[in-house]
Motif scaffolding. Structure first.
Motif: not given
Length: 364
Positions: A121, A151, A171
């Motif tokens: 991320t 997340q 994701s």
């Protein structure tokens, strides 16, 4: 919709490990059916799933290093970024399939898979910011905060319901979207167009936005990132509603993470990319502790109070030095290293360098 349950008998203590997930992701289905499943036929049975996890995640770090070259105007090896990230996405599914195939799923494997994913991320957001010359701290930190909240909320749902849920825009879709955007930065006309500042666009200059210099100073890529953040907020809301809300400790983490983001924005520490990396590690620290609670079935964790407090002290005491940035980074990294090391030591029996041969083969 795809539902998966992984149950593995642990012969050492006669316990069962179960991993449960539900996926509505269209892209994940394509990857698993047309790429991952065929690859299992050529991946040696003896390669542990954990090795696949570590290898695929290392490619993300290499992509980050390549993207950092943009700070010096160099796009050398830029073409490797989409290749590396695509391999990572494949590996992110392949490790689970290998664990199912070899019946080696374990708490350690689940933790390593999700824990290493948390680094992706920050890497992608910082890479996007660097690639398109985004220096507005609001855009950088709000994007990091929203992405890590997305997340973290997904893992919170796992903690509460004991099931991971991957939505239609999961994701995989998010990572590949980010990767496409970063890849386009290597194409000069597209890069220059997305780096156009709003102040250079005629109709915006004459709009009500002309009264907001901070907005006019943003480029088109920064606006795209903020729009993506709004979409992510919708996903966060849906997840929280679906799992019945979050605990006071999780809300406290979000509050402290938000406070830290604000004071990091207001502070004037300009030392490489350490401040946003440190902020990423603050979120990784909490998520790693939540993952430990999920796997070991413990109470949900308390967030870190020290780094948020340090961010406030740094701002009000005007400690805008590289040393302050480095100390904050070292502190939060040590927290993560200590926790992860302790977890690995407690679960070291699950680590293997080579999978044992299948039962059918060992009896021959």
């Amino acid at each position: 919709m795809k539902s998966e349950n992984l149950k593995v008998q642990d012969s050492s203590d006669n316990t069962k490990y179960t991993y449960s997930a539900t996926s509505e992701s269209f892209l994940d289905g394509i990857f698993v059916k047309h790429i991952v499943k065929p690859m299992l036929k050529v991946i040696p049975y003896g390669i542990p799933a954990n090795i696949i996890t570590i290898f695929s995640n290392s490619l993300v770090i290499l992509s980050f290093i390549i993207a950092m070259q943009a700070t010096r105007g160099s796009h050398f090896l830029w073409f490797l970024i989409p290749i590396f990230i695509t391999v990572y996405v494949i590996g992110d599914s392949l490790d689970g399939e290998q664990a199912r195939r070899t019946k080696t799923g374990s708490p350690l494997g689940e933790f390593m898979d999700h824990f290493l994913d948390t680094f992706v991320t920050g890497v992608l957001i910082i890479s996007m910011s660097v690639s398109y010359g985004i220096t507005n701290p609001f855009v950088i930190y709000i994007s990091l905060f929203i992405s890590y909240t997305t997340q973290g909320t997904a893992f919170w749902e796992k903690y509460r319901t004991h099931r991971m849920v991957f939505g239609k825009f999961s994701s995989s879709e998010t990572i590949l979207t980010f990767t496409l955007i970063i890849t386009l930065a290597g194409i000069t006309p597209i890069h220059d167009a997305l780096c156009t500042r709003l102040s250079e666009i005629g109709f915006i200059q004459s709009s009500f936005l002309s009264s907001y210099p901070a907005v006019l100073n943003m480029n088109i890529m920064a606006v795209i990132m903020l729009v993506m953040d709004l979409v992510a907020i919708g996903n966060i809301t849906i997840t929280l509603i679906r799992c019945g809300g979050a605990s006071a400790k999780y809300w406290l983490h979000l509050l402290l993470a938000g406070i830290t983001a604000v004071f990091f924005m207001l502070s004037d520490i300009q030392f490489l990319h350490i401040p946003p990396i440190t902020y990423s590690f603050l979120n990784i620290d909490y998520i790693s502790s939540l993952l430990v609670s999920i796997v070991e079935k413990k109470k949900d964790p308390w967030p870190d109070f020290i780094l948020p407090a340090a961010s406030i002290v740094i701002y009000f005491m005007h400690i805008d030095t590289p040393l302050a940035a480095v100390l904050c980074l070292v502190f939060i990294m040590l927290r993560i290293v200590i926790r992860v090391t302790a977890f690995i030591v407690r679960n070291r029996k699950y680590w293997v360098w080579k999978n044992p041969a299948p039962v059918a083969e060992s009896n021959q």
